[in-house]
Design an enzyme around this catalytic site. Structure first.
Site, short mmCIF file in Angstrom:
data_model
loop_
_atom_site.label_atom_id
_atom_site.label_comp_id
_atom_site.label_asym_id
_atom_site.label_seq_id
_atom_site.Cartn_x
_atom_site.Cartn_y
_atom_site.Cartn_z
N CYS A 1 46.16 -32.33 65.90
CA CYS A 1 47.60 -32.16 66.20
C CYS A 1 48.11 -33.22 67.16
CB CYS A 1 47.84 -30.78 66.80
SG CYS A 1 47.18 -29.47 65.76
N HIS B 1 54.36 -30.63 70.02
CA HIS B 1 53.66 -30.17 68.82
C HIS B 1 54.01 -28.70 68.57
CE1 HIS B 1 50.89 -29.12 65.84
NE2 HIS B 1 50.11 -28.41 66.64
N ASN C 1 52.67 -24.76 61.38
CA ASN C 1 51.96 -25.79 62.15
C ASN C 1 51.54 -26.90 61.18
OD1 ASN C 1 50.11 -27.32 63.56
ND2 ASN C 1 49.09 -25.58 64.52
O1 UT7 Z 1 47.68 -26.70 66.45
C1 UT7 Z 1 46.49 -26.70 67.19
C2 UT7 Z 1 46.62 -25.82 68.35
N1 UT7 Z 1 46.68 -24.46 67.87
C3 UT7 Z 1 47.20 -23.56 68.65
O2 UT7 Z 1 47.67 -23.87 69.73
C4 UT7 Z 1 47.16 -22.12 68.20
C5 UT7 Z 1 47.08 -21.23 69.39
N2 UT7 Z 1 46.86 -19.84 69.07
C6 UT7 Z 1 47.86 -19.04 68.62
O3 UT7 Z 1 48.95 -19.50 68.34
C7 UT7 Z 1 47.60 -17.56 68.55
O4 UT7 Z 1 46.37 -17.27 69.16
C8 UT7 Z 1 47.61 -16.98 67.11
C9 UT7 Z 1 49.00 -17.00 66.56
C10 UT7 Z 1 46.67 -17.79 66.23
C11 UT7 Z 1 47.13 -15.53 67.13
O5 UT7 Z 1 47.97 -14.75 67.98
P1 UT7 Z 1 47.35 -13.84 69.13
O6 UT7 Z 1 48.46 -13.11 69.75
O7 UT7 Z 1 46.52 -14.72 70.01
O8 UT7 Z 1 46.47 -12.84 68.31
P2 UT7 Z 1 44.88 -12.59 68.40
O9 UT7 Z 1 44.12 -13.69 67.77
O10 UT7 Z 1 44.51 -12.21 69.80
O11 UT7 Z 1 44.77 -11.31 67.50
C12 UT7 Z 1 45.40 -10.05 67.84
C13 UT7 Z 1 45.21 -9.09 66.70
C14 UT7 Z 1 43.77 -9.00 66.21
O12 UT7 Z 1 43.49 -7.66 65.85
P3 UT7 Z 1 42.69 -6.69 66.84
O13 UT7 Z 1 41.36 -7.36 67.08
O14 UT7 Z 1 43.53 -6.60 68.09
O15 UT7 Z 1 42.60 -5.42 66.07
C15 UT7 Z 1 43.76 -9.86 64.97
O16 UT7 Z 1 42.76 -9.45 64.05
O17 UT7 Z 1 45.96 -9.52 65.58
C16 UT7 Z 1 45.12 -9.58 64.42
N3 UT7 Z 1 45.64 -10.62 63.53
C17 UT7 Z 1 46.61 -10.36 62.65
N4 UT7 Z 1 47.32 -9.27 62.36
C18 UT7 Z 1 48.24 -9.35 61.42
C19 UT7 Z 1 45.26 -11.92 63.44
N5 UT7 Z 1 45.98 -12.54 62.48
C20 UT7 Z 1 46.82 -11.61 61.99
C21 UT7 Z 1 47.80 -11.63 60.98
N6 UT7 Z 1 48.51 -10.50 60.75
N7 UT7 Z 1 48.11 -12.76 60.30
#
Ligand code: UT7
Length: 330
Positions: free
Chosen positions: A116, A257, A287
């Site tokens: 990125c 980004h 992204n």
């Molecule tokens: O471009 C390179 C740099 N990349 C980034 O900077 C990305 C940075 N990370 C993020 O933007 C976020 O971490 C995400 C958008 C990827 C994820 O959001 P989050 O609020 O950090 O969610 P999480 O990974 O902590 O997951 C929370 C919950 C989990 O369920 P449990 O374990 O709490 O039951 C995941 O399994 O959300 C679940 N989950 C989803 N639920 C519905 C993960 N993906 C999804 C989904 N739909 N698509």
């Protein structure tokens, strides 16, 4: 406010494939929803390369538009840098395929792999090579076809990424007041496995086992990346402004980004900038990794939010992990 790299952005261009994927598309076969995706990421849709399209073909369209915008001819380009994490193939560099598609005869060409942060890396590298006088006109493109690296069954990654390309034409500045005031690049390789594709390289070549275990797709420790991205980007912007002796409100536009709207908003709030001064395209494109800043910069120039003489901030953070910042007087 000294110009440290006397180069200007003479033209910009961008391109996204026609086909789009909505959040409802993913909700139709995965345990996810439009509401979850919008709330957690800000993404509403993303573009997807179609048959016959690849990183080089979408990059070519963005590059042609950037060169036309600069009022130049493709043969004026003597340095071509393609920034991508999703090359057409491992060998040769996609920049050489791109160069052939563009019909550029004389130019050095190579790829930069900084995920990125790719376009910021490419622009800083090009800035140095133009400043020394080794090259005259650089075409730097960030292009990705991430939808082909994403596991359609993995809801934590496939909803995030989209395809697109953004290009800039750079030349030595004709005006001592215009150029880069600040360039900074960095990386922390200890976090290489925060975003990675386990197989397809020399460590784990493609095999039936790789395909069966879906190791040829991107994996991401989303929460860990999120935490360091927010902290790091806030520190990067503070460092950049302090180094230039600038107040945030002196910026005409901040182009970061686009990985998560919540990360962009956290930096915007810290800078106390109004929403119109901070580029957002993640809602439309998802992204797009190395393409996101080029897509946003092109849109901001075309609709008049960035004009000659304006002070802009470009800032990226991504896999590697890598990061980069530029402050430029346009
Ligand atoms: O471009 C390179 C740099 N990349 C980034 O900077 C990305 C940075 N990370 C993020 O933007 C976020 O971490 C995400 C958008 C990827 C994820 O959001 P989050 O609020 O950090 O969610 P999480 O990974 O902590 O997951 C929370 C919950 C989990 O369920 P449990 O374990 O709490 O039951 C995941 O399994 O959300 C679940 N989950 C989803 N639920 C519905 C993960 N993906 C999804 C989904 N739909 N698509």
């Amino acid at each position: 406010m000294d110009i440290v790299t006397p180069v200007i952005i003479r033209g910009t261009g961008s391109f996204v494939p026609e086909q789009t994927l909505t959040n409802d598309h993913f909700a139709s076969y995965l345990d996810t929803s439009d509401e979850w995706i919008v709330q957690r990421t800000g993404i509403r849709k993303r573009h997807k390369a179609g048959p016959g399209e690849s990183t080089s073909t979408i990059a070519a369209e963005a590059c042609r538009r950037a060169v036309t915008d600069a009022g130049m001819d493709l043969q004026d380009i003597d340095l071509l840098i393609l920034c991508t994490a999703t090359p057409d193939m491992p060998i040769p560099s996609t920049s050489c395929i791109l160069k052939h598609q563009l019909g550029i005869e004389e130019a050095a060409s190579f790829d930069i792999s900084a995920a990125c942060s790719g376009l910021v890396y490419g622009m800083v590298v090009a800035g140095q090579m133009l400043t020394t006088g080794l090259f005259k006109n650089a075409l730097v493109c960030g292009a990705e076809v991430l939808t082909r690296y994403c596991d359609p069954e993995d809801r934590s990654t496939c909803i995030l990424f989209g395809d697109g390309a953004g290009a800039v034409v750079m030349s030595k500045s004709p005006d001592p007041e215009r150029g880069f005031l600040y360039n900074n690049l960095g990386a922390d390789g200890s976090k290489w496995d925060f975003i990675w594709m386990p197989a397809g390289g020399t460590r784990e070549p493609i095999s039936q086992k790789v395909v069966d275990e879906r190791l040829h797709y991107i994996r991401m420790r989303g929460r860990d990346v999120y935490k360091i991205a927010v902290t790091k980007m806030q520190r990067m912007v503070d460092d950049a402004l302090a180094a230039c002796g600038l107040e945030p409100n002196e910026l005409s536009m901040a182009i970061m980004h686009q990985s998560n709207l919540r990360i962009i908003e956290s930096v915007r709030t810290r800078l106390k900038l109004p929403p119109e001064k901070v580029a957002v395209n993640i809602d439309e494109y998802g992204n797009t990794s190395a393409a996101s800043i080029g897509l946003a910069l092109d849109a901001a120039r075309k609709d008049g939010r960035v004009k000659e003489g304006d002070l802009i901030l470009l800032m990226a953070f991504g896999a590697g992990v890598t990061w980069g910042t530029i402050i430029a007087r346009m």
